[in-house]
Design a protein around this motif. Structure first.
Motif, mmCIF file in Angstrom:
data_model
loop_
_atom_site.group_PDB
_atom_site.id
_atom_site.type_symbol
_atom_site.label_atom_id
_atom_site.label_comp_id
_atom_site.label_asym_id
_atom_site.label_seq_id
_atom_site.Cartn_x
_atom_site.Cartn_y
_atom_site.Cartn_z
ATOM 1 N N TYR A 115 0.839 -1.136 -0.046
ATOM 2 C CA TYR A 115 -0.029 -0.083 0.083
ATOM 3 C C TYR A 115 0.992 1.228 0.000
ATOM 4 O O TYR A 115 0.496 2.248 -0.897
ATOM 5 C CB TYR A 115 -1.010 0.091 1.269
ATOM 6 N N ARG A 116 1.928 1.200 0.965
ATOM 7 C CA ARG A 116 3.059 2.629 0.958
ATOM 8 C C ARG A 116 3.633 2.797 -0.433
ATOM 9 O O ARG A 116 3.684 3.846 -0.676
ATOM 10 C CB ARG A 116 3.750 2.209 1.960
ATOM 11 N N SER A 117 4.007 1.606 -1.047
ATOM 12 C CA SER A 117 4.672 1.845 -2.200
ATOM 13 C C SER A 117 3.744 2.267 -3.422
ATOM 14 O O SER A 117 4.069 3.144 -4.158
ATOM 15 C CB SER A 117 5.298 0.667 -2.649
ATOM 16 N N THR A 118 2.518 1.895 -3.553
ATOM 17 C CA THR A 118 1.627 2.236 -4.360
ATOM 18 C C THR A 118 1.150 3.503 -4.339
ATOM 19 O O THR A 118 1.014 4.249 -5.183
ATOM 20 C CB THR A 118 0.346 1.313 -4.287
ATOM 21 N N ARG A 119 0.908 4.073 -2.975
ATOM 22 C CA ARG A 119 0.672 5.559 -2.677
ATOM 23 C C ARG A 119 1.704 6.159 -3.160
ATOM 24 O O ARG A 119 1.387 7.554 -3.713
ATOM 25 C CB ARG A 119 0.287 5.553 -1.068
ATOM 26 N N ARG A 120 2.934 5.757 -2.743
ATOM 27 C CA ARG A 120 3.990 6.779 -3.059
ATOM 28 C C ARG A 120 3.985 7.034 -4.435
ATOM 29 O O ARG A 120 4.240 8.022 -5.288
ATOM 30 C CB ARG A 120 5.211 6.196 -2.804
ATOM 31 N N THR A 121 3.874 5.888 -5.490
ATOM 32 C CA THR A 121 3.843 5.916 -7.121
ATOM 33 C C THR A 121 2.633 7.009 -7.417
ATOM 34 O O THR A 121 2.883 7.616 -8.488
ATOM 35 C CB THR A 121 3.627 4.553 -7.654
ATOM 36 N N LEU A 122 1.513 6.629 -6.735
ATOM 37 C CA LEU A 122 0.483 7.446 -7.234
ATOM 38 C C LEU A 122 0.782 8.949 -7.211
ATOM 39 O O LEU A 122 0.351 9.973 -7.700
ATOM 40 C CB LEU A 122 -0.702 7.165 -6.681
ATOM 41 N N VAL A 123 1.177 9.340 -5.879
ATOM 42 C CA VAL A 123 1.423 10.651 -5.473
ATOM 43 C C VAL A 123 2.425 11.319 -6.492
ATOM 44 O O VAL A 123 2.493 12.415 -6.938
ATOM 45 C CB VAL A 123 1.723 10.756 -4.188
ATOM 46 N N GLU A 124 3.745 10.686 -6.533
ATOM 47 C CA GLU A 124 4.669 11.164 -7.345
ATOM 48 C C GLU A 124 4.705 11.279 -8.610
ATOM 49 O O GLU A 124 5.073 12.184 -9.258
ATOM 50 C CB GLU A 124 6.116 10.351 -6.919
ATOM 51 N N GLU A 125 3.927 10.093 -9.365
ATOM 52 C CA GLU A 125 3.601 10.203 -10.961
ATOM 53 C C GLU A 125 2.614 10.836 -11.418
ATOM 54 O O GLU A 125 2.410 11.333 -12.498
ATOM 55 C CB GLU A 125 3.858 8.682 -11.384
ATOM 56 N N LEU A 126 1.423 10.838 -10.462
ATOM 57 C CA LEU A 126 0.207 11.185 -10.789
ATOM 58 C C LEU A 126 -0.442 12.214 -9.992
ATOM 59 O O LEU A 126 -1.214 12.985 -10.494
ATOM 60 C CB LEU A 126 -0.847 10.168 -11.056
ATOM 61 N N GLY A 127 0.223 12.640 -8.852
ATOM 62 C CA GLY A 127 -0.160 13.820 -8.216
ATOM 63 C C GLY A 127 -1.439 13.619 -7.265
ATOM 64 O O GLY A 127 -2.292 14.470 -7.016
ATOM 65 N N ILE A 128 -1.815 12.257 -7.172
ATOM 66 C CA ILE A 128 -3.217 11.927 -6.642
ATOM 67 C C ILE A 128 -2.906 10.929 -5.551
ATOM 68 O O ILE A 128 -2.029 10.198 -5.339
ATOM 69 C CB ILE A 128 -4.210 11.214 -7.613
ATOM 70 N N GLU A 129 -4.028 11.013 -4.451
ATOM 71 C CA GLU A 129 -4.004 10.011 -3.324
ATOM 72 C C GLU A 129 -4.710 8.714 -3.845
ATOM 73 O O GLU A 129 -5.345 8.670 -4.613
ATOM 74 C CB GLU A 129 -4.546 10.537 -2.101
ATOM 75 N N PRO A 130 -4.173 7.655 -3.020
ATOM 76 C CA PRO A 130 -5.275 6.459 -3.534
ATOM 77 C C PRO A 130 -6.795 6.520 -3.510
ATOM 78 O O PRO A 130 -7.064 7.263 -2.757
ATOM 79 C CB PRO A 130 -4.670 5.224 -2.388
ATOM 80 N N GLY A 131 -7.370 5.895 -4.326
ATOM 81 C CA GLY A 131 -8.858 5.705 -4.392
ATOM 82 C C GLY A 131 -9.058 4.987 -3.210
ATOM 83 O O GLY A 131 -8.612 4.595 -2.380
ATOM 84 N N MET A 132 -10.666 5.113 -2.901
ATOM 85 C CA MET A 132 -11.403 4.922 -1.993
ATOM 86 C C MET A 132 -11.087 3.264 -1.796
ATOM 87 O O MET A 132 -11.295 2.537 -0.763
ATOM 88 C CB MET A 132 -12.782 4.999 -1.887
ATOM 89 N N ARG A 133 -11.054 2.404 -2.860
ATOM 90 C CA ARG A 133 -11.034 0.996 -2.895
ATOM 91 C C ARG A 133 -9.725 0.481 -2.189
ATOM 92 O O ARG A 133 -9.634 -0.248 -1.118
ATOM 93 C CB ARG A 133 -10.979 0.315 -4.341
ATOM 94 N N LEU A 134 -8.750 1.080 -2.557
ATOM 95 C CA LEU A 134 -7.363 0.748 -1.896
ATOM 96 C C LEU A 134 -7.068 1.225 -0.342
ATOM 97 O O LEU A 134 -6.728 0.423 0.304
ATOM 98 C CB LEU A 134 -6.125 1.664 -2.807
ATOM 99 N N ARG A 135 -7.761 2.537 -0.362
ATOM 100 C CA ARG A 135 -7.804 2.762 1.097
ATOM 101 C C ARG A 135 -8.629 1.953 2.176
ATOM 102 O O ARG A 135 -8.236 1.917 3.182
ATOM 103 C CB ARG A 135 -8.279 4.259 1.278
ATOM 104 N N GLU A 136 -9.694 1.466 1.437
ATOM 105 C CA GLU A 136 -10.494 0.512 2.134
ATOM 106 C C GLU A 136 -10.072 -0.705 2.758
ATOM 107 O O GLU A 136 -10.010 -1.297 3.708
ATOM 108 C CB GLU A 136 -11.897 0.146 1.503
ATOM 109 N N VAL A 137 -9.234 -1.336 1.735
ATOM 110 C CA VAL A 137 -8.377 -2.568 1.933
ATOM 111 C C VAL A 137 -7.421 -2.372 3.076
ATOM 112 O O VAL A 137 -7.295 -3.176 3.854
ATOM 113 C CB VAL A 137 -7.826 -2.905 0.424
#
Length: 450
Positions: free
Chosen positions: A212-234
């Motif tokens: 989760y942490r590595s995916t969040r870091r990729t989303l923030v660094e590459e796309l400038g967004i936080e994880p969506g609700m599905r990922l946060r819920e898991v």
């Protein structure tokens, strides 16, 4: 004749390979026509694809020559290339095309609720892929322009198969299959959510949280967004050691109410959620899972879930629908028509006919509303039960009117990815994308304020 496009471009007749010639341009033209078999492909599009937007002055004459050669070489195999208007068309006839077979199997798989059957169908579909589309024929630029919808469907199929494998209790297989896939597609949030669940079921809670942490870091660094609700819920359920994560049989990041699977609430308003679907509006044909309004019961349950009516009304609606399924189906069609008009209205403020259509629905709804005291002492408007099976339509229309009269209406954004199009409120003016796995293409156009 059998054409294989999902990998090296090949053709077979009665089990014997057919030589399609050595001229790359002719093979590319035939491949484009086969990918759109039975549909006219305009000459300008063929020229644009063949010369990557930089055609020579003789492009039309050259294209005509290529088509003539193709017709001559394919005539013995009863493959017809027709001229229609300013374009060309390959008749599918009795010929088979692996891209068509793949799409048909993927859509059949999406329509079954049996996880074992879904895995079987998707295994057959995915086995048709022998490599990149048109490998050895199309260059990288052309392949990227041609294979987008097929590649998206392939990735969606891989997601559906991984979910079905989880439902069958095969978490170790999911880990082995999704780990390399997520490395190739690190912003694919649904891959990450399913893999996190599989890791958790395999007793690897720390690895799931690290993912989760590595995916969040990729989303923030590459796309400038936080994880969506599905990922946060898991992630939330892993941290809480939620027993539902250990239960095979259903995705853990879905919203399920009264055994109905409902869309995630990511838009910020019921009227936006009414428009939103799992995979969006811009993909033709729609991606598997894109239609959440599957039956009237789903619509009724959703209306109660988002607070547009109460639980007692939902129970009554379900009972009415059971007793009169034809009338319920007609109201579901009406709801879908309202949804289409509302989506057009919200994405294009200048669409006056769409606004007028929504206004008519809202005015009809207003005539059925009653003002009632809630349990917390506040008063609010509710659709009257006398509306019968039309109640959810009135509720959605009233919610739409409320949003259209709200200043926040001017902060609505539509996700710019054409395969998505989800609507969401962005009062900060900072968010460029919604949170779906199909989004986040860096090259996509900037988000438009609706």
């Amino acid at each position: 004749m059998e054409f294989r496009l999902l990998g090296p471009f090949e053709a077979y007749q009665d089990g014997h390979r057919v030589d399609l010639g050595s001229r790359r341009q002719e093979r590319c033209i035939l491949a484009v026509l086969l990918l759109e078999a039975d549909h006219l492909v305009p000459t300008d599009r063929l020229i644009d694809l063949l010369w990557n937007g930089r055609p020579p002055a003789s492009a039309r004459r050259a294209l005509h020559t290529y088509i003539g050669r193709l017709r001559a070489s394919l005539a013995p195999y009863a493959v017809r290339i027709r001229t229609g208007g300013d374009g060309y068309l390959v008749e599918r006839g009795e010929h088979t095309i692996d891209a068509d077979e793949f799409s048909a199997l993927a859509y059949r798989a999406s329509g079954t609720t049996d996880p074992a059957e879904r895995v079987r169908l998707l295994d057959r579909a995915l086995a048709l892929w022998r490599g990149p589309v048109l490998a050895g024929t199309a260059d990288g630029d052309l392949r990227e322009r041609l294979h987008g919808p097929l590649e998206e469907l392939r990735l969606t199929g891989l997601e559906l198969r991984a979910e079905a494998q989880l439902a069958l209790g095969r978490h170790l297989r999911v880990i082995n299959e999704l780990t390399p896939l997520l490395a190739l597609h690190p912003t694919r949030e649904q891959f990450a959510a399913t893999l996190m669940t599989a890791l958790y079921r395999g007793g690897r809670q720390a690895d799931a949280l690290a993912l989760y942490r590595s995916t969040r870091r990729t989303l923030v660094e590459e796309l400038g967004i936080e994880p969506g609700m599905r990922l946060r819920e898991v992630q939330r359920r892993i941290l809480r050691d939620d027993h539902r994560l250990d239960r095979p049989g259903r995705p853990v990041y879905e919203v399920r109410v009264r055994d109905e699977c409902l869309p995630w609430s990511v838009g910020g308003h019921p009227a936006l959620e009414f428009c939103n679907t799992f995979a969006g509006w811009g993909h033709e044909p729609p991606l598997p899972g894109s239609e959440w309004l599957r039956e009237y019961r789903t619509l009724a349950v959703w209306t109660g879930h988002v607070g547009l009516t109460d639980d007692a009304a939902v129970s009554r609606l379900i009972d009415l629908a059971r007793r009169d399924p034809e009338a319920a189906a007609a109201e579901l069609d009406t709801a879908r028509a309202l949804r289409t008009r509302l989506y057009a209205c919200l994405t294009d403020p200048g669409d006056r006919p769409a606004f007028e259509a929504v206004a008519r629905y809202a005015e009809a709804a207003a005539r059925t509303l009653v003002f009632r005291r809630d349990a917390d002492g506040r008063g609010r408007w509710w659709p009257d039960l006398s509306a019968g099976l039309r109640l959810p339509v009135h509720a959605a229309a009233w919610s739409a009117a409320e949003l259209l009269a709200d200043p926040r209406r001017f902060t609505i954004r539509a996700c710019p990815d054409r395969r998505c199009g989800w609507l969401f409120l962005d009062e900060s003016g900072m968010r460029r994308w919604c949170s779906l796995a199909t989004c986040g293409r860096p090259a996509a156009a900037p988000c438009q304020v609706a």
